[in-house]
Write an enzyme that holds these catalytic residues in place. Sequence first.
Site, PDB file in Angstrom:
ATOM      1  N   ILE A   1      41.647  35.148  40.599  1.00  0.00           N
ATOM      2  CA  ILE A   1      42.377  36.284  40.026  1.00  0.00           C
ATOM      3  C   ILE A   1      42.113  37.525  40.872  1.00  0.00           C
ATOM      4  CG2 ILE A   1      42.823  37.621  37.931  1.00  0.00           C
ATOM      5  CD1 ILE A   1      43.197  34.939  37.052  1.00  0.00           C
ATOM      6  N   HIS A   2      42.873  37.674  41.952  1.00  0.00           N
ATOM      7  CA  HIS A   2      42.805  38.933  42.698  1.00  0.00           C
ATOM      8  C   HIS A   2      43.984  39.782  42.219  1.00  0.00           C
ATOM      9  CE1 HIS A   2      45.907  37.713  45.748  1.00  0.00           C
ATOM     10  NE2 HIS A   2      45.538  36.532  45.344  1.00  0.00           N
TER      11      HIS A   2
END
Lengths: 95, 313
Positions: free
Chosen positions: A21-22
């Site tokens: 999850i960037h």
Amino acid sequence: MTGGEIKTVEQEMTIKNRFGIHARPAALIVKTVSQFASDVTISREEMIASGKSIMGLLTLEGYQGAVLKVTAVGPDADEVIAALQDLVESKFFED
Amino acid sequence: MEITVRTFYEEGKELLQLGIEAGEAFLDNPISEISLNRPGLALAGFYQYFAQKRIQVIGLAESSYLKSMTSTERSRQLALMFKKKIPALVVTRNRRAPKDLCALSTRYRIPVLRSGMITGHFMNEATLLIERLTAPSMRLHGTMVDIMGVGVLIEGPPGIGKSEAALALIERGHSLVADDITVLRKDSDRAIVASSVEVTRYHMEIRGLGIIHVPSLFGVASMRRDTKLDLIVRLKRASVDDENDRSGLTPSFREVFGLSVPLLTLPVAAGRDLAHVIEVAARNQKLKDLGHDAAKELDEKLIAMLTRKRQTR
């Protein structure tokens, strides 16, 4: 969809895409959650974030293989959970 | 865009101290090359690569050379050049054109102008003028402000608050360039210059107030004649579809005269301090122009961290 009874749905999801999850996946989660009426919170271990907060989602450190607990509360809780599950399964269209 | 000698003459009359020596009837000749030429080589009889589509300029060197010839030779050489259908001839330093030049003007239907400037200055100023006159330009709906040197065009449907946002920006110390109608002109291969329409310059219309004169109310620093276009901010009414790219990782651009101008779409919701947000957008654009993209840098940091966690898990 709206006007139905308020439900609480909880589901665990395992992050599949390589980079986790960037910023881009976080923005996609926010975009998806915003299309539904239910409130969504996402947590990992003791960390918790609103499904509508990009900065919050980033602090979860959702790396590949991490397990997130997604909780939806509202009339379309099932639908938003399904949509988020699809998003995670499709690896946020990344890999 | 092609211009005529008339446009060049009329727009440059004061700037270039122009007068008509002969051939006023032929001012509608087109200038099809955006430059000027000093025809020294042509007058010496060398016509390969002669830039015949340009205005020809007779400066001190050319006229001294012409003077060194016999009058028959001079007429012959000048006639050769006029036969090439040059758009116009300009004699600098306020020298009167000799009689034979005037005769050639009528015969070949080419106007002869005179400038009070010295040749070097004339060449520079005239080139800039022709470039300005032929540059592609357009008018569009939008309010143009200069925020710390960043030129921002504010667009949006009528009544959404473009002028109010500009007003608030002026109060924060920034300058207005144009209200409601902005003129964009391609200045070079890299820059677009924005300005206002001459007649409404320095004025704004604020709903409920009417027309105001900005520098009278806010001081001379509140206005600028023109500024470079660096950023377009599009205001739109807030709706559910606004969740597109909340991260700022996918920049948008708009093509203007073949150049890509950064485009930001700001959803307008009640109580949002637009001027403040636009000011921050301008600051962020400045930072990007310096090579720092905050969204990208944070994302790189995140990806590095997440990849490390994945491996050590």
